[in-house]
Design an enzyme around this catalytic site. Structure first.
Site, PDB file in Angstrom:
ATOM      1  N   LYS A   1       0.849  -1.209   0.000  1.00  0.00           N
ATOM      2  CA  LYS A   1       0.000   0.000   0.000  1.00  0.00           C
ATOM      3  C   LYS A   1       0.878   1.250   0.000  1.00  0.00           C
ATOM      4  CE  LYS A   1      -1.499   1.408   4.189  1.00  0.00           C
ATOM      5  NZ  LYS A   1      -1.203   2.776   4.614  1.00  0.00           N
ATOM      6  N   ASN A   2       1.938   1.239   0.828  1.00  0.00           N
ATOM      7  CA  ASN A   2       2.750   2.457   1.008  1.00  0.00           C
ATOM      8  C   ASN A   2       3.730   2.705  -0.121  1.00  0.00           C
ATOM      9  OD1 ASN A   2       1.308   2.915   3.274  1.00  0.00           O
ATOM     10  ND2 ASN A   2       2.921   2.336   4.717  1.00  0.00           N
TER      11      ASN A   2
ATOM     12  N   ARG B   1      -4.316  10.690   5.149  1.00  0.00           N
ATOM     13  CA  ARG B   1      -3.253  11.687   5.141  1.00  0.00           C
ATOM     14  C   ARG B   1      -2.355  11.530   3.925  1.00  0.00           C
ATOM     15  NH1 ARG B   1      -1.837  13.296   9.187  1.00  0.00           N
ATOM     16  NH2 ARG B   1       0.339  13.446   8.530  1.00  0.00           N
TER      17      ARG B   1
ATOM     18  N   CYS C   1      -3.820  12.161  13.651  1.00  0.00           N
ATOM     19  CA  CYS C   1      -4.583  10.918  13.537  1.00  0.00           C
ATOM     20  C   CYS C   1      -4.371  10.171  14.857  1.00  0.00           C
ATOM     21  CB  CYS C   1      -4.122  10.103  12.333  1.00  0.00           C
ATOM     22  SG  CYS C   1      -2.588   9.257  12.623  1.00  0.00           S
TER      23      CYS C   1
ATOM     24  N   ASP D   1       5.666   0.173  11.951  1.00  0.00           N
ATOM     25  CA  ASP D   1       4.407  -0.445  11.493  1.00  0.00           C
ATOM     26  C   ASP D   1       4.292  -1.900  11.903  1.00  0.00           C
ATOM     27  OD1 ASP D   1       4.111   1.394   8.343  1.00  0.00           O
ATOM     28  OD2 ASP D   1       3.795   1.941  10.433  1.00  0.00           O
TER      29      ASP D   1
ATOM     30  N   ARG E   1       1.540  14.092  13.627  1.00  0.00           N
ATOM     31  CA  ARG E   1       1.964  13.844  12.242  1.00  0.00           C
ATOM     32  C   ARG E   1       1.959  15.124  11.389  1.00  0.00           C
ATOM     33  NH1 ARG E   1      -0.432   8.345  10.137  1.00  0.00           N
ATOM     34  NH2 ARG E   1       1.354   8.532   8.755  1.00  0.00           N
TER      35      ARG E   1
ATOM     36  N   ILE F   1       9.141   6.565  16.777  1.00  0.00           N
ATOM     37  CA  ILE F   1       8.678   7.312  15.607  1.00  0.00           C
ATOM     38  C   ILE F   1       7.430   8.129  15.909  1.00  0.00           C
ATOM     39  CG2 ILE F   1       7.984   7.156  13.182  1.00  0.00           C
ATOM     40  CD1 ILE F   1      10.827   6.133  13.610  1.00  0.00           C
TER      41      ILE F   1
ATOM     42  N   ARG G   1      -8.099  -0.720   5.496  1.00  0.00           N
ATOM     43  CA  ARG G   1      -7.330   0.336   4.833  1.00  0.00           C
ATOM     44  C   ARG G   1      -6.037  -0.210   4.250  1.00  0.00           C
ATOM     45  NH1 ARG G   1      -6.825   5.911   7.856  1.00  0.00           N
ATOM     46  NH2 ARG G   1      -5.642   6.146   5.941  1.00  0.00           N
TER      47      ARG G   1
HETATM   48  C1  EPZ Z   1       4.772   6.721   6.426  1.00  0.00           C
HETATM   49  O1  EPZ Z   1       4.015   7.739   7.065  1.00  0.00           O
HETATM   50  C2  EPZ Z   1       3.843   5.523   6.322  1.00  0.00           C
HETATM   51  N1  EPZ Z   1       2.681   5.881   5.499  1.00  0.00           N
HETATM   52  C3  EPZ Z   1       3.393   5.097   7.734  1.00  0.00           C
HETATM   53  O2  EPZ Z   1       2.615   3.930   7.594  1.00  0.00           O
HETATM   54  C4  EPZ Z   1       4.639   4.762   8.558  1.00  0.00           C
HETATM   55  O3  EPZ Z   1       4.241   4.432   9.864  1.00  0.00           O
HETATM   56  C5  EPZ Z   1       5.586   5.968   8.574  1.00  0.00           C
HETATM   57  O4  EPZ Z   1       5.908   6.369   7.221  1.00  0.00           O
HETATM   58  C6  EPZ Z   1       6.890   5.670   9.302  1.00  0.00           C
HETATM   59  O5  EPZ Z   1       7.517   4.577   8.703  1.00  0.00           O
HETATM   60  C7  EPZ Z   1       2.824   5.923   4.154  1.00  0.00           C
HETATM   61  O6  EPZ Z   1       3.891   5.682   3.609  1.00  0.00           O
HETATM   62  C8  EPZ Z   1       1.606   6.280   3.365  1.00  0.00           C
HETATM   63  P1  EPZ Z   1       6.846  10.051   8.457  1.00  0.00           P
HETATM   64  P2  EPZ Z   1       4.568   9.255   7.080  1.00  0.00           P
HETATM   65  O7  EPZ Z   1       6.677  11.329   7.715  1.00  0.00           O
HETATM   66  O8  EPZ Z   1       5.397   9.502   5.873  1.00  0.00           O
HETATM   67  C9  EPZ Z   1       7.544  13.236  11.874  1.00  0.00           C
HETATM   68  C10 EPZ Z   1       0.771   2.553   7.914  1.00  0.00           C
HETATM   69  O9  EPZ Z   1       0.458   1.937   8.929  1.00  0.00           O
HETATM   70  N2  EPZ Z   1       7.365  14.230  10.803  1.00  0.00           N
HETATM   71  O10 EPZ Z   1       7.975   9.134   8.069  1.00  0.00           O
HETATM   72  O11 EPZ Z   1       3.428  10.149   7.353  1.00  0.00           O
HETATM   73  C11 EPZ Z   1       6.263  12.470  12.155  1.00  0.00           C
HETATM   74  O12 EPZ Z   1       5.471  13.178  13.091  1.00  0.00           O
HETATM   75  C12 EPZ Z   1       1.238   3.988   8.015  1.00  0.00           C
HETATM   76  O13 EPZ Z   1       0.777   2.079   6.752  1.00  0.00           O
HETATM   77  C13 EPZ Z   1       7.548  15.579  11.094  1.00  0.00           C
HETATM   78  O14 EPZ Z   1       7.845  15.953  12.225  1.00  0.00           O
HETATM   79  O15 EPZ Z   1       5.514   9.215   8.348  1.00  0.00           O
HETATM   80  C14 EPZ Z   1       6.769  11.173  12.719  1.00  0.00           C
HETATM   81  O16 EPZ Z   1       7.068  11.345  14.084  1.00  0.00           O
HETATM   82  C15 EPZ Z   1       1.048   4.521   9.425  1.00  0.00           C
HETATM   83  N3  EPZ Z   1       7.382  16.501  10.110  1.00  0.00           N
HETATM   84  C16 EPZ Z   1       8.083  10.944  11.955  1.00  0.00           C
HETATM   85  O17 EPZ Z   1       8.460  12.226  11.426  1.00  0.00           O
HETATM   86  C17 EPZ Z   1       7.049  16.136   8.817  1.00  0.00           C
HETATM   87  O18 EPZ Z   1       6.936  17.022   7.937  1.00  0.00           O
HETATM   88  C18 EPZ Z   1       7.971   9.960  10.812  1.00  0.00           C
HETATM   89  O19 EPZ Z   1       6.887  10.374   9.998  1.00  0.00           O
HETATM   90  C19 EPZ Z   1       6.871  14.761   8.542  1.00  0.00           C
HETATM   91  C20 EPZ Z   1       7.044  13.820   9.541  1.00  0.00           C
END
Ligand code: EPZ
Length: 425
Positions: free
Chosen positions: A22-23, A93, A117, A312, A122, A334, A404
């Site tokens: 999915k991702n 998102r 969420c 995840d 996030r 994370i 999802r």
């Molecule tokens: C991706 O989310 C995945 N989703 C998530 O999978 C996964 O848990 C996550 O990466 C971490 O591996 C998709 O790929 C669609 P991040 P993403 O930006 O990109 C902080 C699932 O279960 N951050 O890597 O949204 C954030 O708050 C989902 O399939 C900022 O501070 O995650 C978090 O603490 C859940 N500022 C950390 O970084 C930003 O601009 C990692 O978030 C962006 C992120």
């Protein structure tokens, strides 16, 4: 809302085929906005988030054909709208992945700022800072991110140092940079396999992306991108979920159509606790309890960006630790609120203590079926796994969360011996 009914204590046996990731499919679908020609994606999983993003692309004016359930042919030829509305973004998102492509190709984008969420606030500040470095103006207007390219219409290549590893942030900026003028370097980029898979698609479309999968990605901007055909990588989180399903039920599974090299951190952790995991070949894993004995030993884990143990898989691992001998500590680095499954697992009899970013589990505890409520995608998977191990019947409410990101999970589980049914409501 649909419910799952599970009668546990049945060891899983047989083989399961893993669906596309999915991702990876989500950013690859968004990448189709970067060209007016057709992008064909194979091995796209049939899950709710994909349906949601398909709807967004069609709302923007793209045509999406699915000649086969797992094949999407996307043509973003007549894009009339450049925005992702709130009611769509609030349900998924990952809609923010439309920002980079719209901004790069059309010089404008308006995407509702995603709210928090269940698992955390996030923010997307790193995405927006990156776009500003590429020359875009990015304003917040009444809850919407409004971004526009410089007067000349093209983004400008730049050096971007990401303050935090962000998967979709890396993907958004990489897509935007493919059509920027000049060279872009993304430092501290996410190394997840889904980032590399997206880069492979972009390069098939005519982009010049180097270093995807490493912390430094270099993109040489080009004028336009064209048609491409690409098969999405297998889902490493679905793979890990089924590995744990076999371990927690003391069963034996052949996991096919997967990519073992994308799950090395989980596989080595499972081996450490006493689960037998073998690579039968480059796309098949065999998993069973070592020498048939059923004792797993507790092991600590810390979630980190790839290639370390994935966040995840944290919830699923916690379910398994309730059946392991001894005390284990799970540290979630994370997301700030990703232990909601702990309270539900305690309703089955698990002994879990949550203190800030660390959960401590005492095992093994015999689990007894109960009514549970899913809260987010991976927490739901954790509750299903625990239900498979629990005595008696477990009923899980709000399983739309699991739909999802898992394709036909109850059918796949039933096919290997689980007693699981879906009550449609
Ligand atoms: C991706 O989310 C995945 N989703 C998530 O999978 C996964 O848990 C996550 O990466 C971490 O591996 C998709 O790929 C669609 P991040 P993403 O930006 O990109 C902080 C699932 O279960 N951050 O890597 O949204 C954030 O708050 C989902 O399939 C900022 O501070 O995650 C978090 O603490 C859940 N500022 C950390 O970084 C930003 O601009 C990692 O978030 C962006 C992120």
């Amino acid at each position: 809302m649909d419910k799952f009914r599970i009668v546990g204590e049945r060891p899983l046996n047989g083989q399961v085929s893993i669906s596309g990731a999915k991702n990876s499919a989500l950013p690859c679908m968004a990448a189709a906005l970067l060209t007016s020609e057709t992008v064909t994606l194979h091995n796209v999983p049939y899950v709710r988030d994909i349906i949601t993003l398909r709807r967004l692309l069609e709302d923007l004016g793209a045509t999406v054909l699915t000649p086969e359930l797992h094949t999407h042919k996307i043509r973003a030829h007549h894009i009339e709208l450049f925005e992702a509305p709130y009611d769509l973004v609030k349900t998924m998102r990952a809609s923010v992945l439309a920002l980079g492509p719209l901004l790069a190709r059309f010089g404008q984008a308006k995407v509702s700022l995603p709210g928090g969420c269940a698992i955390g606030t996030r923010p997307i500040d790193l995405h927006l800072e990156g776009f500003r470095l590429l020359g875009a103006s990015v304003e917040l207007e009444a809850g919407d991110v409004v971004a526009s390219a410089p007067a000349r219409g093209r983004l400008q290549g730049a050096d971007v140092h990401l303050g935090n590893v962000t998967v979709t942030g890396t993907e958004n900026l990489m897509m935007a940079a493919t059509l920027a003028e000049g060279r872009t370097k993304i430092h501290n980029a996410a190394c997840e396999p889904e980032v590399k898979d997206l880069a492979d698609l972009l390069n098939k479309m005519g982009a010049r992306v180097h270093g995807a999968g490493t912390p430094t990605i270099e993109i040489e901007g080009v004028e336009t991108l064209g048609a491409a055909e690409h098969s999405v990588i297998p889902d490493r989180i679905e793979t890990g979920t089924f590995l744990i399903a076999a371990a927690i039920t003391q069963g034996e599974l052949k996991v096919k159509d997967c990519r073992p090299e994308h799950s090395t951190a989980l596989i080595s952790k499972l081996r450490e606790i006493g689960v037998q995991v073998e690579e039968a070949d480059r796309s098949t894993l065999l998993v069973h309890s070592k020498d048939g004995n059923h004792s797993l030993s507790a092991c600590d884990v810390v979630t980190e960006p790839y290639p370390q143990f994935p966040t995840d898989m944290q919830a699923q691992y916690m379910a398994l630790m309730t059946q392991a001998r001894g005390r284990s500590a799970i540290t979630e680095t994370i997301f700030e609120n990703r232990f909601m499954h702990a309270a539900e697992l305690r309703r089955l009899g698990a002994r879990i203590d949550v203190n800030g970013r660390t959960a401590t589990i005492e095992g093994p505890t015999p689990l007894k079926g109960a009514r549970l409520q899913a809260s987010d995608l991976r927490a739901s998977a954790s509750l299903v796994l625990a239900g498979l191990a629990a005595r008696g019947e477990t009923v899980i409410d709000r399983v739309y969360h699991i739909d999802r990101g898992y394709e036909k999970i109850e059918a796949k589980l039933r096919a290997v011996g689980a007693d699981i049914t879906r009550d449609r409501e």
